[in-house]
Write an enzyme that holds these catalytic residues in place. Structure first.
Site, PDB file in Angstrom:
ATOM      1  N   ASP A 186      -6.225   3.597  -6.518  1.00 34.94           N
ATOM      2  CA  ASP A 186      -6.592   3.497  -5.108  1.00 34.94           C
ATOM      3  C   ASP A 186      -5.551   4.285  -4.329  1.00 34.94           C
ATOM      4  O   ASP A 186      -4.464   3.790  -4.026  1.00 34.94           O
ATOM      5  CB  ASP A 186      -6.632   2.033  -4.671  1.00 34.94           C
ATOM      6  N   LYS A 197      -7.918   7.237   4.771  1.00 34.16           N
ATOM      7  CA  LYS A 197      -6.820   7.526   5.695  1.00 34.16           C
ATOM      8  C   LYS A 197      -6.619   9.036   5.911  1.00 34.16           C
ATOM      9  O   LYS A 197      -7.410   9.642   6.613  1.00 34.16           O
ATOM     10  CB  LYS A 197      -5.568   6.783   5.239  1.00 34.16           C
ATOM     11  N   TYR A 200      -3.694  -4.160  -1.873  1.00 38.03           N
ATOM     12  CA  TYR A 200      -4.823  -4.300  -0.960  1.00 38.03           C
ATOM     13  C   TYR A 200      -5.787  -3.158  -1.236  1.00 38.03           C
ATOM     14  O   TYR A 200      -5.394  -1.995  -1.249  1.00 38.03           O
ATOM     15  CB  TYR A 200      -4.344  -4.247   0.497  1.00 38.03           C
TER      16      TYR A 200
END
Ligand SMILES: *Cc1c(COP(=O)(O)O)cnc(C)c1O
Length: 430
Positions: A239, A267, A144
């Site tokens: 990522d 995050k 994702y």
């Protein structure tokens, strides 16, 4: 009393927010039942609006590596807020945070701040396309990378949780430029390069998969991607929105010793505020406007509150070096869950990397998305709800990683494992 307040709020929420939520997986749709509404968080605990508390392993889906409301982070944000919420000019904190990222993340020489992981990966791919003059990208099934058009092809996270096909609204002309192959499969990567020679701008990967549960890279997979992309003139994008500062202080690239061309962060980097970044080698990063032609911008990018929160959180990590302790406590949790499942004759496979962890209810080892999908989702749903009743908040999906924070202690893990055993028994009876 609590339940009544919860359900009337839930009804109001569903009237004005699609699915009652601001992000799909929060709806508990795949596990059944209603989500609780949070009132406040403190350390390892989240408290709902009726005063029930939960040991929290979701941690806002990853950012809160120091737990909820860490005093140094809160204080830094309060101090910054007193000086103004946004300036729209350069300010010292973004230079300081960029310098810290350059110091901590091995391959990063320059940084562009954005406000979400989605924006970071979207911008990284535009930059890779602009820098290489190529259009195609290669990703991995179940990875994702946020919800930008190019990534919603065999995506993880909410897309996997809700069992959705590739999203309507994405023009097929665009999704046709995205190839997706199984994680840990270098031959499949080679065969895509063989099919589209000189056309692939970038290979983008979660170096440790965390959006279909947790899947580790096989020995040699990441270094193999490095060699292949270099040989083919494609950029390698890690990522690290989830793995950054979590699987090691310098992220997966430090842990596995493989340097990508571009890195996306999110995050943890924002300390709980909406901050993300892309970074990489100077020659590539300077292709971004205003030094280069690749356009990317943001009204609130480098926002002073976000910069303050990120700086405060990362400085605590740099000072306290909690990663070894975090990793061993995470190991105790996963080992305990696996032991409880094994004692009850349940098929199970658990892994942790740093303070990211995951348990699949299937015989392991799980090495890719197809393997992850073998997990017993029906058992998981009941087990999840039973754990929640006992004050343990795991991610409301079998296809999400769990996290651990520095506020979690062995006593919290022991409480959790008691609840896990009871919950498994209840789920097996039910
Ligand atoms: C969460 C996540 C994203 C998306 O970040 P948002 O801030 O939710 O847009 C991208 N990539 C990975 C690996 C993630 O875990």
């Amino acid at each position: 009393m609590g339940t009544i307040a919860d359900s009337s709020l839930w009804e109001r929420a569903r009237r004005v927010l699609p699915g009652g939520v601001s992000s799909p997986v929060r709806s508990f749709r795949s596990v059944g039942g209603e989500p609780f509404f949070s009132d406040h968080g403190e350390g390892a605990f989240l408290y709902d609006i009726s005063g029930r508390r939960y040991v929290d392993y979701v941690l806002s889906w990853g950012p809160l590596i120091l737990g909820h409301a860490h005093p140094e982070v809160v204080e830094a944000v309060e101090r910054a807020a007193g000086s103004g919420l946004t300036f729209g000019t350069p300010a010292p904190a973004e230079v300081e945070l960029a310098e810290l990222l350059v110091e901590l993340v091995p391959s990063v020489e320059m940084v562009r701040f954005v406000s979400s992981g989605t924006e970071a990966t979207m911008s990284a791919v535009r930059l890779a396309r602009g820098a290489t003059g190529r259009d195609r990208i290669l990703k991995f099934d179940g990875c994702y990378h946020g919800h930008a058009d190019s990534f919603l092809v065999k995506a993880g996270s909410g897309v996997a949780t809700l069992g959705l096909p590739d999203s309507p609204g994405v023009p097929s002309a665009l999704s046709a430029l995205t190839s997706s192959v199984p994680f840990n499969d270098l031959e499949a990567v080679e065969s895509v390069f063989g099919r589209f020679p000189g056309e692939i701008a970038a290979v983008i990967v979660e170096p440790v998969m965390g959006n279909v549960g947790l899947i580790e890279p096989a020995e040699g997979f990441l270094s193999g991607l490095r060699e292949l992309t270099r040989a083919q003139g494609s950029l390698l994008v890690f990522d690290e929105v989830m793995t950054g500062f979590r699987v090691a202080l310098g992220g997966a690239q430090e842990r596995y010793g493989v340097d990508p061309d571009l890195t996306t962060l999110g995050k943890v980097v924002g300390g709980g505020l909406p901050v993300a970044a892309l970074g990489g080698r100077r020659a590539i990063m300077e292709q971004l406007a205003p030094t280069g032609p690749v356009y990317q911008a943001g009204t609130l990018s480098g926002n002073p509150l976000g910069m303050a929160a990120g700086l405060a959180q990362l400085r605590v990590l740099e000072r306290d070096r909690p990663h070894e302790r975090l990793e061993s406590l995470t190991g105790e949790l996963v080992d305990g869950i696996v032991r409880a499942a094994t004692e009850r004759g349940l098929p199970v496979s658990g892994v942790h990397v740093g303070s990211m962890w995951g348990v699949f209810f299937t015989e392991g080892p799980v090495t890719d998305y197809a393997g992850a999908k073998q997990t017993d989702t029906e058992f998981f749903s009941t087990y999840f709800r039973e754990c929640l009743k006992r004050g343990v908040f795991f991610a409301p999906s079998p296809f999400e990683a769990g996290f651990m924070s520095t506020a979690h202690r062995r006593e919290h893990v022991e409480m959790t494992l008691n609840a896990v055993g009871e919950s498994m028994d209840a789920a097996l009876e039910g």
